[in-house]
Scaffold this active site. Structure first.
Site, mmCIF file in Angstrom:
data_model
loop_
_atom_site.group_PDB
_atom_site.id
_atom_site.type_symbol
_atom_site.label_atom_id
_atom_site.label_comp_id
_atom_site.label_asym_id
_atom_site.label_seq_id
_atom_site.Cartn_x
_atom_site.Cartn_y
_atom_site.Cartn_z
ATOM 1 N N ASP A 289 11.966 32.903 54.627
ATOM 2 C CA ASP A 289 11.349 34.160 54.221
ATOM 3 C C ASP A 289 11.442 34.383 52.717
ATOM 4 O OD1 ASP A 289 10.226 36.795 55.027
ATOM 5 O OD2 ASP A 289 12.097 37.553 54.186
ATOM 6 N N GLU A 332 7.472 30.736 53.335
ATOM 7 C CA GLU A 332 6.664 31.948 53.227
ATOM 8 C C GLU A 332 6.724 32.356 51.760
ATOM 9 O OE1 GLU A 332 5.758 36.193 53.029
ATOM 10 O OE2 GLU A 332 7.849 35.573 53.062
#
Length: 600
Positions: A289, A332
């Site tokens: 993330d 990401e």
């Protein structure tokens, strides 16, 4: 494997979890913790009435490692560390390397046997790979809100989810973070237990069973992990030894602490945590993330290339790829930093895949437009292929797009109720035929109009309504076609896998292209306006008879049924730089796939 204590602060390790934490044996439990600036450290728990002045740990290295063996302790005994300052005051801390924790608001760590469970997924583990030339269609799931039922566990969810993945023709499941976290509203992205599966849905063995069941039924498991930051809760990593042991001074944009990856021991901490999930839980992929926050620290590009974040990412990915060559590493990353998916030896960061957030943003921006404005924004669709081959991209329509007032995918679409569904069917066919692997968030396939809420289950009752039931069938059929035809995945990252047919038809806002595999070629036509065409000619690369593989406007999908219901013979008239053409019918907002009929 013996842990090298002497080199702990000198170079990164990936198996520190085998040494630190609470390790159970027949005689008791050995506790180890790293607290270099603490004056003293103790262990307290249910076994001694939480007396922090009794079980003092021994400092066994100059670097600051503490150790204590306590006999006769058993699995599930709870414990905390008392981390003392020079003035005699102390703070109660959860074990940073704990393998299981109390559920918030409690925060005690628990002794657990991490080696007991025996997997039965040998065939899967022997044959898994990185899926570059294979279909990969990911169903993104938040376990706590997919369904709600009494006594819901990882194990019970596994069997229900396997059945649904099979029904819907997905290939992988991606779990939003299941590492322990105190606040449900963070969705798991503000972590306290980087080695601890959340106790919300059961035990560690039950989570392992979840993965095992997935593998035995042929589905890969990708785990969201959070390398950038951690929560400020006092029982966690924050000021662990009385100083900024794990954190940088500045707060993150989420009100959390950034990891300080200039310290080798912090690199070891996170690399060991993801290695734990891979080794002990057989995870097949890691979606990392908010990577842009490590690439450009707080948006500061000057601290990028030579900063600790870049060095850490390269180091981590090098270690993980060497140790676990068949585990996917997915970034990401919302930045424009180059070479994210190139190897470290080529100057890249070493990820296998990168989420294409540019494609996602441009595509959604285009589909919300009134059709009269689409001709002026034609590049929002055709631009993605200008840069696509610069990285190994994965195409996401994720949880981030259906929260915080952004509306759901269907509700974002322009128009009235019928037009929204027509455009939603269009965008999904476009997504599934665009090069790159796929990810779709749970509930998108139901035609959700309610934004996702982590505290509520999906609106499964929508399937009682024909429009929503037919929409799910459409997604199901798209998924089946995607998995079945190699043209849609075999050459995702090769220059010969995708070719534009008609790319500059601004006035009519129609796009066409074809995908190529070793066994199939698929023609795609997208009509982005409410105008219909009884005859619309499309150039094709090969002569022959073409049949409609799927049409978003078929009646079984609650469409107008203006379809190509008979086979189409090509003519030898060149069109769109192709040597042949076919005559098609094109409904308003229709998205259509054609395939050459090899049985003629």
């Amino acid at each position: 494997m013996k842990f090298d204590v002497e080199s702990f602060c000198q170079h990164p390790h990936n198996r520190a979890y085998t040494y630190f934490g609470a390790h159970l044996c027949d005689e008791g439990v050995t506790f180890r913790v790293y607290a270099p600036n603490a004056a003293r450290v103790s262990v307290a728990g249910s076994f001694n009435g939480w007396n922090y002045y009794e079980k003092w740990m021994n400092r066994i290295s100059d670097s600051g490692i503490y150790e204590l063996f306590i006999p006769q302790l058993r699995e599930w005994d709870m414990y905390k560390f008392g981390v003392f300052k020079e003035d005699g005051s102390y703070v109660e801390k959860a074990d940073p390397y704990s393998f299981y924790n109390e559920l918030s608001p409690g925060f005690a760590s628990k002794v657990v046997d991490i080696y007991r469970y025996q997997f039965n997924d040998q065939h899967w583990m022997q044959h898994r790979d990185l899926n570059f030339n294979r279909p990969m269609n990911i169903y993104e799931v938040h376990l706590g809100s997919w369904i709600h039922e009494e006594n819901m566990t990882y194990e019970s969810l596994a069997y229900k989810l396997v059945e649904y993945l099979e029904f819907m023709n997905y290939t992988h499941v991606e779990l939003m973070p299941v590492t322990e976290h105190p606040f449900l509203g963070s969705w798991g992205y503000q972590v306290t237990g980087f080695f601890a599966v959340t106790s919300r849905y059961g035990s560690l063995d039950q989570f392992k069973k979840f993965v095992d069941v997935m593998h035995q039924h042929g589905y890969g498991v990708i785990l969201d992990v959070v390398p950038v930051h951690f929560v400020k809760d006092t029982h966690g990593l924050c000021c662990f030894d009385g100083t900024d042991q794990y954190e940088m001074h500045e707060e993150s944009e989420w009100g959390t602490h950034y990891f300080d990856y200039s310290k080798v021991e912090n690199q070891t901490f996170f690399i060991s945590s993801v290695s734990y999930w891979i080794e002990m839980c057989h995870i097949d992929g890691l979606r990392m993330d908010a990577i842009s926050n490590l690439i450009y620290y707080q948006g500061n590009r000057d601290r990028g290339e030579n900063g600790p974040g870049i060095h850490f990412l390269k180091t981590m990915n090098h270690i993980l790829k060497k140790e676990y060559p068949t585990v996917m590493l997915i970034a990401e990353d919302s930045s424009d930093y180059g070479n994210v998916t190139k190897s470290e030896t080529e100057g890249g960061l070493g990820f296998h895949y990168k989420w294409d957030l540019g494609w996602m943003n441009d595509t959604l921006e285009y589909y919300v437009l009134d059709p009269i404005y689409k001709k002026d924004n034609h590049k929002l669709i055709n631009y993605s292929m200008y840069y696509f081959y610069s990285e190994r991209f994965l195409m996401p329509l994720s949880h981030d797009e259906v929260v915080h007032g952004k509306k759901t995918i269907v509700d974002k679409m322009w128009g009235d109720y019928d037009q929204k569904f027509a455009l939603a069917k269009n965008i999904y066919l476009y997504m599934m035929t665009h090069p790159g692997k796929k990810l779709n968030f749970m509930g998108n396939e139901l035609g959700h109009f309610r934004e996702w809420d982590e505290e509520k289950p999906l609106d499964w009752f929508l399937l009682d309504y024909p429009r929503h039931l037919s929409f799910r069938r459409y997604i199901q059929d798209l998924n089946h076609i995607y998995s079945h035809y190699d043209a849609l995945w075999e050459n995702d990252y090769g220059f010969n896998g995708f070719k534009w047919i008609e790319v500059d038809n601004h006035d009519q806002s129609i796009y066409s292209y074809y995908r190529v595999g070793s066994k199939s070629t698929i023609i795609v036509v997208l009509n982005m306006t409410p105008v219909s065409y009884e005859r619309y000619d499309v150039g094709v690369p090969e002569p022959g008879t073409y049949i409609e593989l799927i049409n978003s406007e078929r009646d079984i999908y609650e469409g107008c049924n203006m379809t190509n219901y008979v086979a189409i013979d090509s003519s030898d008239d060149p069109l769109h730089q192709q040597p042949h053409r076919i005559q098609t019918r094109l409904a308003p907002f229709a998205a259509v796939m054609f395939i050459k009929d090899t049985y003629k």
